[in-house]
Enzyme design. Structure first.
Site: not given
Ligand code: PGA
Length: 273
Positions: A13, A15, A106, A108, A178, A184, A225
């Site tokens: 991904n 992003k 997701h 985010e 996730e 991250g 991560s």
């Protein structure tokens, strides 16, 4: 698309990263790294590999992936076929560009862009109906984990996110677990045991919703991560069927190392089966 659903599946991904030139170089490096023989891997233990570039580079990257074993996926869509939706991208457009998959829900998009469970559910249903395969992301925040709400949160995101999804489309659905706190994040990593436990919760809930057979066929990827140094330990865990990789997918060598870890995890599993 036809695939063994529980075969290891590694997804990059990207992003909102890369320029057009970087996107082409990265895609080329992944394709070359995997090679037509799949890193010398025998036909029967291939893993599935996909990259999800930003919308503006889908066509460019799609050209590079043609004829390779690397699939093209999108990071999002808008749940309408066409119309007055300035700035949005429809499932039809994604299919037109050769996308097989779309990532939905997701963290985010949930937390930074305010997407609700209901909106995500709408997207999931429209994407599946349009013929795209869907990776639905779920996962708890650190506060929710500390407050022992992980299971309840996963339950809610699955129940709402998959409401009214037709049973005959379930074979085109995967879940990515996730944990928000591990995405991250160099300080907080999910341990393989935490990932395995959460995957078991997801599979149990899925079985309650859609039956044991569908739950056993469901691929659940871990994301948050994933790096070359932790991929093997995560991917060899029971019920961890692949990885959704953010940061490390932007560095070809790291992404390829994760693919290799998936290949060796799938070989080990096969030997012990
Ligand atoms: P990360 O991102 O690998 O950089 O943690 C994963 C994701 O958000 O899909």
């Amino acid at each position: 698309m036809k695939r063994d659903l529980r075969q290891k599946f590694v997804v990059g991904n990207w992003k909102m990263h890369t320029t057009a030139t970087e996107a082409m170089q990265l895609a080329r490096a992944v394709v070359d790294g995997i090679g037509i023989d799949g890193m010398g891997v025998k036909e029967d233990d291939r893993v599935f590999v996909m990259i999800c570039p930003p919308f503006p580079y889908l066509a460019l990257v799609g050209e590079i992936l043609k004829g390779s074993r690397v699939l093209l996926g999108a990071q999002n869509l808008y749940p309408e076929k066409e119309g007055a939706f300035t700035g949005e991208v429809s499932p039809t457009m994604l299919l037109d560009l050769g996308c097989k998959f779309v990532i939905l829900g997701h963290s985010e998009r949930r937390h930074k862009l305010g997407e609700s469970d209901a909106f995500i559910n709408h997207k999931v249903r429209v994407a599946l109906a349009a013929g795209l395969d869907v990776i639905l992301c779920v996962g708890e925040t650190l506060e929710q984990r500390k407050a022992n709400q992980t299971e309840a949160l996963l339950d809610r995101q699955l129940t709402c996110g998959l409401a009214d999804v037709p049973a005959d489309t379930l074979i085109r659905l995967s879940i990515a677990y996730e944990p928000v706190w591990a995405i991250g994040n160099l300080e907080h990593h999910a341990t393989p045991q935490q990932a395995q436990d959460a995957h078991a919760v997801i599979r149990r809930r899925f079985a309650q919703m859609f039956g044991e057979k569908s739950a056993q066929a469901l691929a659940i990827q871990y994301g948050g991560s994933v790096k070359p140094d932790n991929a093997a330990a995560l991917l060899c865990r029971d019920g961890v069927d692949g990885a959704l990789v953010g940061g490390a997918s932007l560095i070809a060598d790291q992404f390829l190392a994760i693919v290799l870890a998936a290949i060796s995890a799938s070989r080990t599993k096969r030997k012990s089966a």
